[in-house]
Design a protein around this motif. Structure first.
Motif, mmCIF file in Angstrom:
data_model
loop_
_atom_site.group_PDB
_atom_site.id
_atom_site.type_symbol
_atom_site.label_atom_id
_atom_site.label_comp_id
_atom_site.label_asym_id
_atom_site.label_seq_id
_atom_site.Cartn_x
_atom_site.Cartn_y
_atom_site.Cartn_z
ATOM 1 N N SER A 210 -25.742 33.499 -14.031
ATOM 2 C CA SER A 210 -25.746 32.132 -14.373
ATOM 3 C C SER A 210 -24.529 31.178 -14.043
ATOM 4 C CB SER A 210 -25.973 32.017 -15.901
ATOM 5 O OG SER A 210 -24.799 32.516 -16.345
ATOM 6 N N THR A 211 -23.394 31.843 -13.583
ATOM 7 C CA THR A 211 -22.366 30.997 -13.127
ATOM 8 C C THR A 211 -22.076 30.914 -11.684
ATOM 9 O OG1 THR A 211 -20.982 33.106 -13.120
ATOM 10 C CG2 THR A 211 -21.209 32.190 -15.183
ATOM 11 N N GLN A 212 -23.257 31.648 -10.891
ATOM 12 C CA GLN A 212 -23.229 31.379 -9.643
ATOM 13 C C GLN A 212 -24.294 30.299 -8.836
ATOM 14 O OE1 GLN A 212 -20.891 33.476 -7.840
ATOM 15 N NE2 GLN A 212 -20.314 33.636 -9.976
ATOM 16 N N PRO A 213 -24.168 29.872 -7.879
ATOM 17 C CA PRO A 213 -25.267 29.164 -7.167
ATOM 18 C C PRO A 213 -26.692 29.504 -7.068
ATOM 19 C CG PRO A 213 -23.032 29.054 -5.613
ATOM 20 C CD PRO A 213 -23.100 30.166 -6.761
ATOM 21 N N VAL A 214 -26.967 30.850 -7.211
ATOM 22 C CA VAL A 214 -28.323 31.315 -7.330
ATOM 23 C C VAL A 214 -28.972 30.678 -8.644
ATOM 24 C CG1 VAL A 214 -27.912 33.474 -8.437
ATOM 25 C CG2 VAL A 214 -29.720 33.202 -6.835
ATOM 26 N N LYS A 241 -18.095 29.748 -14.797
ATOM 27 C CA LYS A 241 -18.178 28.723 -13.642
ATOM 28 C C LYS A 241 -19.123 28.122 -13.740
ATOM 29 C CE LYS A 241 -15.961 32.208 -10.496
ATOM 30 N NZ LYS A 241 -15.995 33.172 -9.330
ATOM 31 N N ALA A 242 -18.832 26.423 -14.082
ATOM 32 C CA ALA A 242 -20.178 25.518 -14.105
ATOM 33 C C ALA A 242 -20.861 25.160 -13.033
ATOM 34 C CB ALA A 242 -19.435 24.366 -14.863
ATOM 35 N N GLN A 243 -22.103 25.022 -13.009
ATOM 36 C CA GLN A 243 -23.093 25.007 -12.024
ATOM 37 C C GLN A 243 -23.773 23.534 -12.340
ATOM 38 O OE1 GLN A 243 -22.877 26.717 -9.334
ATOM 39 N NE2 GLN A 243 -21.648 28.070 -10.404
ATOM 40 N N PRO A 244 -24.367 22.906 -11.281
ATOM 41 C CA PRO A 244 -25.036 21.834 -11.260
ATOM 42 C C PRO A 244 -26.261 21.957 -12.340
ATOM 43 C CG PRO A 244 -24.219 22.041 -9.112
ATOM 44 C CD PRO A 244 -23.978 23.273 -9.675
ATOM 45 N N ASN A 245 -26.885 22.993 -12.144
ATOM 46 C CA ASN A 245 -28.234 23.111 -13.142
ATOM 47 C C ASN A 245 -27.596 23.518 -14.519
ATOM 48 O OD1 ASN A 245 -30.800 23.791 -14.143
ATOM 49 N ND2 ASN A 245 -30.735 25.614 -13.140
#
Length: 345
Positions: A210-214, A241-245
């Motif tokens: 959940s902290t990765q681009p996937v 690590k914040a992600q756009p989603n």
């Protein structure tokens, strides 16, 4: 009036009593009309329409790393759904694809990826999570991966999934996207209905994912005794690590006694909950008192699946919700949730 007198005199009418000849009388000066403000014209201004709500769209399904997908096995039971010798990157992997007995491919179906706990298996996840019943009753497809093993049959990673040995994380993420790629090619999958759940070591792996681009592919995440943090020896450390989603999430743990292999899952889960909340994710937190064990959810007497709250949360949160958005903010948690769950403040 002077003009009127002249007219009367010329007609032989009565004359003035004065001997002086009649003279013109200047007309009375009329006061100008009072100033009257003209009424204001009707307003023609119209408030501009509110801009349309732009909801995030799910990304396209990924491509298979090996080119052409092999024909997958899928079935309604643990024994009829196992795929083996699945090539992914440089590895050969196994996983199950469990479909409801009513699946016919005529409509898109949600799909749930489910990662098992330490020293367990995908088969254990199917059994303990009652996935055969859940997929049938709640109408979703379950994809259940097996952890990586070497040629000697021993597991490759100490905790089954590479959140400690992160040198293996990239290949494990490739395995995840390869499963999604091939399942989406061969079954009817809703791109707005892709979800992830993990238990214990599987939850720590889901936290990592959940902290990765996937994570862009997942509409919602569920962590059952996972979370952020590190072990006391500093062997591993999981950072936010914040992600756009801005996916909605359930974070569940077993209270202050939720500990295993020097991991304080209450501390780790609270850290994960707080990071999600600060980053505009909608969240539900569930804190039971059974420690690092099966959540104390009573077996339903009506034949329904035991962990309906987990699957209901996913199905109620499709891809496309705005940051922090959820139907639960207005309606509250559905009755299927136990009393020890609440919306994160």
């Amino acid at each position: 009036m002077g003009s009127l007198l002249l007219a009367l005199a010329s007609c032989g009418g009565a004359s003035s009593s004065s001997d002086a000849p009649a003279t013109d009388v200047a007309p009375a000066t009329q006061a100008p009309p009072a100033s009257i403000e003209a009424p204001a014209p009707p307003s023609t201004s119209i408030d501009p329409p509110s801009p349309p709500i732009v909801r995030p769209a799910p990304p396209p399904f990924p491509s298979y790393s090996k080119g052409t997908c092999p024909t997958l096995v899928h079935g309604a039971t643990k024994d009829t759904s196992l795929n083996v010798d699945f090539a992914s990157g440089s590895q050969t992997r196994s996983f199950r694809v469990i479909v409801p007995s009513s699946y016919d491919g005529s409509k898109p179906w949600p799909v749930v990826f489910a990662w098992h706990w330490l020293n367990a298996s995908g088969g254990s996840m199917v059994d303990e999570g009652e996935l055969e019943t859940a997929t049938d009753q709640m109408k979703f497809i379950a994809v259940v991966p097996e952890n990586l093993e070497g040629a000697n049959g021993k597991k490759t990673f100490q905790f089954d999934w590479p959140f400690v040995e992160t040198w293996g994380a990239a290949d494990e993420i490739t395995f995840t996207t390869d499963m999604l790629a091939c399942v989406s090619q061969q079954l009817s999958i809703d791109p707005a209905g892709v979800y992830a759940i993990g238990v214990s070591a599987g939850a720590l792996w889901v936290t990592y994912l959940s902290t990765q681009p996937v994570v862009k592919h997942f509409a919602a995440i569920e962590s059952l005794s996972g979370g952020l943090g590190s072990d006391p020896t500093g062997t591993w450390k999981m950072q936010w690590k914040a992600q756009p989603n801005k996916y909605p999430a359930i974070v569940l743990w077993g209270g202050p006694n939720d500990n295993l292999v020097a991991v304080d899952f209450q501390k780790a889960s609270k850290a994960y909950r707080d990071a999600l909340r600060k980053d505009d994710h909608f969240g539900v937190e569930c804190t039971h008192d059974a420690g690092h064990a099966m959540p104390p959810i009573a077996e339903p007497t009506d034949g329904s699946t035991r962990f309906a709250m987990l699957w209901r949360f996913m199905l109620d949160h499709p891809y496309g919700l705005l940051p922090g958005e959820s139907p639960y903010t207005k309606s509250g948690l559905p009755q299927v949730f136990p009393s020890w769950c609440s919306v994160s403040p």
